[in-house]
Motif scaffolding. Structure first.
Motif, PDB file in Angstrom:
ATOM      1  N   SER A   1      58.685  74.447  -6.363  1.00  0.00           N
ATOM      2  CA  SER A   1      60.009  74.892  -5.929  1.00  0.00           C
ATOM      3  C   SER A   1      61.113  74.333  -6.829  1.00  0.00           C
TER       4      SER A   1
ATOM      5  N   TRP B   1      65.901  78.006  -4.093  1.00  0.00           N
ATOM      6  CA  TRP B   1      64.561  77.475  -3.888  1.00  0.00           C
ATOM      7  C   TRP B   1      64.596  76.009  -3.450  1.00  0.00           C
TER       8      TRP B   1
ATOM      9  N   THR C   1      62.250  73.121  -0.923  1.00  0.00           N
ATOM     10  CA  THR C   1      61.988  71.706  -1.188  1.00  0.00           C
ATOM     11  C   THR C   1      62.432  70.855  -0.001  1.00  0.00           C
TER      12      THR C   1
END
Length: 66
Positions: free
Chosen positions: A18, A29, A33
């Protein structure tokens, strides 16, 4: 490999992937995480981990934590 080690390996892989996707594709993204990190934190306190349940169904032997 036990479920404990597999969970750490999967979580570490998800985080690194990610981060690469955030760098090269979209900063959004990083939400993934954060989700993985939050899930690791809550599983440390509650002992509930969806990935551990999934890995157990795949037949990976349990460890001391899960």
């Amino acid at each position: 490999m036990t479920i404990d080690r597999a969970v750490m390996a999967v979580a570490g892989s998800f985080i690194l992937i990610s981060l690469l996707l955030a760098h090269f594709h979209s900063v959004n993204w990083l939400w993934f995480t954060a989700f993985v990190g939050a899930n690791l934190l809550q599983s440390a306190f509650t002992g509930f981990c969806p990935m551990a349940m999934f890995l157990k169904k795949l037949g990976i032997k349990p460890g001391s934590a899960f």
